[in-house]
Design a protein around this motif. Structure first.
Motif, PDB file in Angstrom:
ATOM      1  N   ALA A 160      16.188   5.416  65.299  1.00  0.00           N
ATOM      2  CA  ALA A 160      16.735   6.512  64.488  1.00  0.00           C
ATOM      3  C   ALA A 160      15.690   7.605  64.295  1.00  0.00           C
ATOM      4  N   TYR A 161      14.450   7.205  64.074  1.00  0.00           N
ATOM      5  CA  TYR A 161      13.381   8.195  63.918  1.00  0.00           C
ATOM      6  C   TYR A 161      13.088   8.915  65.236  1.00  0.00           C
ATOM      7  N   ARG A 162      13.249   8.229  66.346  1.00  0.00           N
ATOM      8  CA  ARG A 162      12.992   8.873  67.644  1.00  0.00           C
ATOM      9  C   ARG A 162      13.944  10.046  67.869  1.00  0.00           C
ATOM     10  N   LYS A 163      15.172   9.917  67.386  1.00  0.00           N
ATOM     11  CA  LYS A 163      16.102  11.047  67.502  1.00  0.00           C
ATOM     12  C   LYS A 163      15.600  12.234  66.686  1.00  0.00           C
ATOM     13  N   HIS A 164      15.081  11.956  65.481  1.00  0.00           N
ATOM     14  CA  HIS A 164      14.500  13.033  64.684  1.00  0.00           C
ATOM     15  C   HIS A 164      13.297  13.656  65.400  1.00  0.00           C
ATOM     16  N   ALA A 165      12.504  12.817  66.048  1.00  0.00           N
ATOM     17  CA  ALA A 165      11.349  13.352  66.779  1.00  0.00           C
ATOM     18  C   ALA A 165      11.808  14.288  67.891  1.00  0.00           C
ATOM     19  N   ARG A 166      12.842  13.902  68.627  1.00  0.00           N
ATOM     20  CA  ARG A 166      13.361  14.763  69.693  1.00  0.00           C
ATOM     21  C   ARG A 166      13.943  16.059  69.132  1.00  0.00           C
ATOM     22  N   ASP A 167      14.529  15.963  67.920  1.00  0.00           N
ATOM     23  CA  ASP A 167      15.137  17.147  67.313  1.00  0.00           C
ATOM     24  C   ASP A 167      14.123  18.020  66.580  1.00  0.00           C
ATOM     25  N   GLY A 168      12.895  17.547  66.463  1.00  0.00           N
ATOM     26  CA  GLY A 168      11.874  18.310  65.737  1.00  0.00           C
ATOM     27  C   GLY A 168      12.019  18.243  64.232  1.00  0.00           C
ATOM     28  N   THR A 169      12.671  17.200  63.704  1.00  0.00           N
ATOM     29  CA  THR A 169      12.901  17.078  62.266  1.00  0.00           C
ATOM     30  C   THR A 169      12.246  15.845  61.657  1.00  0.00           C
ATOM     31  N   LEU A 170      11.375  15.178  62.397  1.00  0.00           N
ATOM     32  CA  LEU A 170      10.761  13.950  61.892  1.00  0.00           C
ATOM     33  C   LEU A 170       9.752  14.279  60.790  1.00  0.00           C
ATOM     34  N   ALA A 171       9.870  13.587  59.654  1.00  0.00           N
ATOM     35  CA  ALA A 171       8.942  13.807  58.544  1.00  0.00           C
ATOM     36  C   ALA A 171       7.539  13.369  58.941  1.00  0.00           C
ATOM     37  N   PRO A 172       6.517  14.054  58.448  1.00  0.00           N
ATOM     38  CA  PRO A 172       5.147  13.691  58.803  1.00  0.00           C
ATOM     39  C   PRO A 172       4.740  12.360  58.182  1.00  0.00           C
ATOM     40  N   VAL A 173       3.800  11.682  58.840  1.00  0.00           N
ATOM     41  CA  VAL A 173       3.212  10.484  58.258  1.00  0.00           C
ATOM     42  C   VAL A 173       2.109  10.912  57.295  1.00  0.00           C
ATOM     43  N   LEU A 174       1.753  10.021  56.383  1.00  0.00           N
ATOM     44  CA  LEU A 174       0.716  10.303  55.394  1.00  0.00           C
ATOM     45  C   LEU A 174      -0.545   9.536  55.766  1.00  0.00           C
ATOM     46  N   LEU A 175      -1.627  10.272  56.010  1.00  0.00           N
ATOM     47  CA  LEU A 175      -2.918   9.697  56.372  1.00  0.00           C
ATOM     48  C   LEU A 175      -3.911   9.921  55.243  1.00  0.00           C
ATOM     49  N   TRP A 176      -4.729   8.933  55.002  1.00  0.00           N
ATOM     50  CA  TRP A 176      -5.809   9.017  54.007  1.00  0.00           C
ATOM     51  C   TRP A 176      -7.141   9.037  54.756  1.00  0.00           C
TER      52      TRP A 176
END
Length: 292
Positions: A160-176
């Motif tokens: 499901a997230y891969r579809k968002h990645a292809r659409d350019g709508t995937l939320a960013p990950v949080l890095l510390w």
């Protein structure tokens, strides 16, 4: 925790002034002698590590334990398709959450999508639960460390997230950003990171970094200004002096502007019980995972 003051530094960057969390942080590192360390979330250890090797280039052997929980709520598809300002959204969630690295002080949250080669490939710790980080001198490790096992690229949530990645709508990950690692700990978005990588994309990120408190950076600014004025007074008049003076003034201004957003060394607390407590934790891990 009360809502903290925010310094707005552009559409994808802010500094959050955290109040009401004197420490220790709910997600933080503890150290003991002999290069031993623990990352603990609340009372639960989620990572054991030990540095091996002499000199300035040790190797950090680590073992992560089950039980880490992202402090952020799940990201909804409707939010990802909207015009969310993710640094502001993550700042609010972090203020309201338990199990985060936040403690009293100033924390920067900034969008980041470009990384040096290798950060998300050979220096992305995809194996689980063990790992080895080469903390080489002069460059550090400079990779990304997940805190839970990674899902398969064909897992339902990842698909499901891969579809968002292809659409350019995937939320960013949080890095510390953790200074002593010269690298990042993945706080939230493990499946989103896998999805982006499966689509041959570099994961879009929000980077969480502790920056100096106001008193700290103002003290550094005063010391730096005093040294700069002393150097300027030492410039003698000869051809090229004005060019050197102008270059020195420009460098001074640039450095002064960066001081409030520099990265101080990581803060640690002592492991209660010291080396004996770490050895006891490690023995229990070895009993569960005798091949490590």
């Amino acid at each position: 925790m009360k809502r903290g003051h925010r310094e707005l530094l552009g559409p994808g960057r802010l500094v959050l002034h955290v109040r009401g969390r004197p420490g220790p942080p709910a997600l933080g590192f503890e150290t003991a002698g002999g290069g031993r360390l623990v990352l603990r979330q609340g009372e639960r250890p989620v990572l054991l590590g030990r540095s091996v090797g002499e000199g300035c280039c040790p190797e950090l052997y680590l073992h992560r334990l089950d039980g880490y929980r992202s402090p952020l709520p799940p990201v909804r598809s409707t939010d990802m398709r909207s015009q969310v300002n993710w640094p502001h959204r993550y700042a609010r969630w972090l203020e309201e959450a338990d199990g985060t690295p936040l403690l009293e002080g100033r924390w920067e949250l900034a969008r980041r999508g470009c990384f040096e080669p290798g950060v998300w490939t050979e220096d992305f710790v995809s194996e689980w639960p063990t790992g080895r980080l080469a903390l080489s001198c002069g460059g550090g490790w400079h990779g990304v460390l997940p805190l839970r096992g990674l899902s398969a690229p064909d897992a339902a949530r990842v698909k499901a997230y891969r579809k968002h990645a292809r659409d350019g709508t995937l939320a960013p990950v949080l890095l510390w950003w953790v200074t002593f690692l010269d690298g990042w700990v993945l706080i939230d978005g493990h499946d989103r990171a896998v999805a982006a990588l499966a689509e041959d994309q570099v994961p879009q990120c929000v980077e969480l970094t502790q920056v100096p408190d106001e008193a700290e950076w103002r003290r550094a600014a005063e010391e730096f200004t005093e040294a700069h004025e002393h150097r300027m007074q030492g410039l003698t008049a000869h051809p090229g002096t004005e060019r050197r003076r102008a270059a020195a003034e420009e460098a001074y201004a640039d450095t002064l502007a960066d001081l409030p957003y520099g990265v101080p060394p990581s803060r640690f607390r002592d492991l209660p019980g010291g080396a004996a407590a770490w050895d006891d934790l490690a023995a229990r891990v070895m009993f569960q995972f005798p091949r490590d």
